[in-house]
Design a protein around this motif. Structure first.
Motif, short mmCIF file in Angstrom:
data_model
loop_
_atom_site.label_atom_id
_atom_site.label_comp_id
_atom_site.label_asym_id
_atom_site.label_seq_id
_atom_site.Cartn_x
_atom_site.Cartn_y
_atom_site.Cartn_z
N PRO A 1 48.06 38.29 33.64
CA PRO A 1 47.88 39.29 32.93
C PRO A 1 46.61 40.24 33.57
N VAL A 2 46.40 39.68 34.80
CA VAL A 2 45.15 40.55 35.69
C VAL A 2 45.92 41.53 36.71
N VAL A 3 47.31 41.15 36.64
CA VAL A 3 47.95 42.32 37.62
C VAL A 3 47.47 43.64 37.06
N GLY A 4 47.20 44.50 38.06
CA GLY A 4 46.83 45.80 37.81
C GLY A 4 45.46 46.26 37.33
N ALA A 5 44.77 45.14 37.04
CA ALA A 5 43.18 44.98 36.79
C ALA A 5 42.32 44.90 37.92
N ARG A 6 41.31 45.69 37.90
CA ARG A 6 40.14 45.63 38.74
C ARG A 6 39.85 44.34 38.95
N VAL A 7 39.22 43.75 40.02
CA VAL A 7 38.45 42.77 39.93
C VAL A 7 37.46 42.76 38.90
N SER A 8 36.77 43.56 38.96
CA SER A 8 35.18 43.77 38.16
C SER A 8 35.59 43.78 36.62
N GLU A 9 36.75 43.92 36.30
CA GLU A 9 37.32 43.90 34.95
C GLU A 9 37.89 42.56 34.57
N ILE A 10 37.97 41.88 35.48
CA ILE A 10 38.69 40.47 34.98
C ILE A 10 37.74 39.45 34.12
N GLU A 11 37.95 39.13 32.91
CA GLU A 11 36.94 38.29 32.26
C GLU A 11 37.13 37.16 32.40
N LEU A 12 36.19 36.24 32.99
CA LEU A 12 36.32 34.89 33.13
C LEU A 12 34.99 34.23 32.36
N PRO A 13 35.13 32.86 32.10
CA PRO A 13 33.99 32.18 31.71
C PRO A 13 32.60 32.39 32.37
N THR B 1 38.25 38.72 51.73
CA THR B 1 36.97 39.36 51.85
C THR B 1 36.39 39.63 50.45
N ILE B 2 35.17 39.67 50.66
CA ILE B 2 34.38 39.97 49.34
C ILE B 2 34.93 41.28 48.48
N PRO B 3 35.42 41.15 47.39
CA PRO B 3 36.09 42.38 46.91
C PRO B 3 35.02 43.42 46.42
N LEU B 4 35.51 44.83 46.57
CA LEU B 4 34.74 45.95 46.27
C LEU B 4 35.05 45.86 44.56
N PRO B 5 34.29 46.58 43.75
CA PRO B 5 34.36 46.72 42.38
C PRO B 5 35.42 47.55 42.12
N GLY B 6 36.09 48.35 42.74
CA GLY B 6 37.23 49.01 42.44
C GLY B 6 38.62 48.32 43.01
N THR B 7 38.50 47.37 43.57
CA THR B 7 39.81 46.40 44.07
C THR B 7 40.59 45.95 43.02
N THR B 8 41.83 46.50 43.26
CA THR B 8 42.90 46.27 42.36
C THR B 8 43.61 45.10 42.66
N VAL B 9 44.00 44.19 41.53
CA VAL B 9 44.74 42.90 41.79
C VAL B 9 46.23 43.19 41.73
N SER B 10 47.13 42.96 42.64
CA SER B 10 48.67 42.97 42.53
C SER B 10 49.11 41.52 42.76
N ALA B 11 50.48 41.36 42.04
CA ALA B 11 51.06 40.02 42.29
C ALA B 11 51.43 39.54 43.61
N GLY B 12 50.98 38.28 44.02
CA GLY B 12 51.03 37.89 45.34
C GLY B 12 49.32 37.83 45.88
N ASP B 13 48.64 38.43 45.25
CA ASP B 13 47.19 38.71 45.88
C ASP B 13 46.87 37.10 45.93
N HIS B 14 45.87 36.72 46.63
CA HIS B 14 45.13 35.57 46.53
C HIS B 14 43.62 35.81 45.98
N LEU B 15 43.15 35.06 45.21
CA LEU B 15 41.65 35.11 44.88
C LEU B 15 40.94 33.64 44.91
N ALA B 16 39.77 33.77 45.43
CA ALA B 16 38.83 32.59 45.72
C ALA B 16 37.92 32.76 44.44
#
Length: 261
Positions: free
Chosen positions: A200-212, A228-243
């Motif tokens: 559900p986060v594909v296409g969303a900006r990292v800053s928009e992802i709602e986590l606990p 790298t540390i994501p910028l506020p406008g970084t957009t998530v695509s399928a296959g991306d990696h998040l730490a």
């Protein structure tokens, strides 16, 4: 040695004794191996070769999570120690097929060669591979790059205990796209996520992802690029990696948010 199970290594689905694992190609890595979440995860069977520091902790974590674990160890004192803790143990050399047969490797979902001896670890993995197991090989960090490359093509996962610890070894054995890298404290876990197409986060900006409130995304990477540390406008695509860093109690909610139901 003859293969006990039909099917080529590059096939998309391998049916093991307890589960089905899909591969995104001939050789898998932490980034591209997929585990079918609809299949049973709890109650899998693992053969752990080596009951040293890494093997013992990995076995304990898997057991605590409800999995069936059998230890293969040739040191008698370690054998007794594992048995005292209630583990099923086969005493013997983990590079010997007869010993692994006693451990019922044919019914195992995965085998981990976690001793301090690379040759034993590799032999155990190759035997497990013939029985259709997922294979995880421990290699020490001080080995040269060409040594790593020599073994990497033949196993599903290589782990470095100095970097990963037992949590990483457990995740490598399980497979999947939500991976525990290590335990920061008793409550905090460091994890990485490979974002699937249906997330559900594909296409969303990292800053928009709602986590606990007890979880934070701290790095992002595309493909094989470094995180790298994501910028506020970084957009998530399928296959991306998040730490991310998250408290254990929040992990189920984090998985649902990033991977989907």
């Amino acid at each position: 040695m003859q293969s006990r199970r039909p099917g080529a290594r590059g096939s998309r689905i391998r049916a093991t004794g307890r589960c089905a694992v899909a591969f995104a190609g001939g050789r898998t890595s932490r980034r591209d191996v997929l585990f079918y979440p609809a299949r049973r995860i709890a109650g899998m069977r693992f053969v752990i070769v080596g009951y040293g520091r890494v093997g013992a902790r990995t076995a304990r974590i898997l057991s605590e999570e409800g999995h069936e674990v059998v230890i293969v160890e040739r040191n008698h004192d370690k054998v007794e120690r594992a048995r005292d803790l209630g583990f099923e143990v086969v005493e013997g050399d983990g590079s010997n097929e007869a010993v692994l047969t006693k451990a019922d490797v044919e019914a195992a979902d995965a085998i981990g060669g976690l001793t301090g001896d690379l040759n034993v670890n590799f032999a155990a993995c190759m035997i497990g591979k013939e029985y259709g197991c997922r294979t995880v090989l421990r290699i020490d960090e001080d080995y040269r790059k060409e040594i790593y490359e020599r073994y990497a093509e033949d196993v599903d996962e290589i782990i470095y205990p100095e970097r990963l610890g037992a949590a990483g070894a457990k995740t490598a054995l399980l497979g999947g796209n939500f991976n525990a890298i290590g335990d920061l404290t008793e409550r905090l876990q460091l994890s990485t996520v490979t974002v699937p197409e249906e997330s559900p986060v594909v296409g969303a900006r990292v800053s928009e992802i709602e986590l606990p409130s007890t979880a934070r995304i701290y790095a992002h990477g595309k493909g094989r690029e470094p995180m790298t540390i994501p910028l506020p406008g970084t957009t998530v695509s399928a296959g991306d990696h998040l730490a991310l860093i998250a408290e254990r109690d929040a992990l189920d909610e984090v998985k649902a948010a990033l991977l989907g139901a």
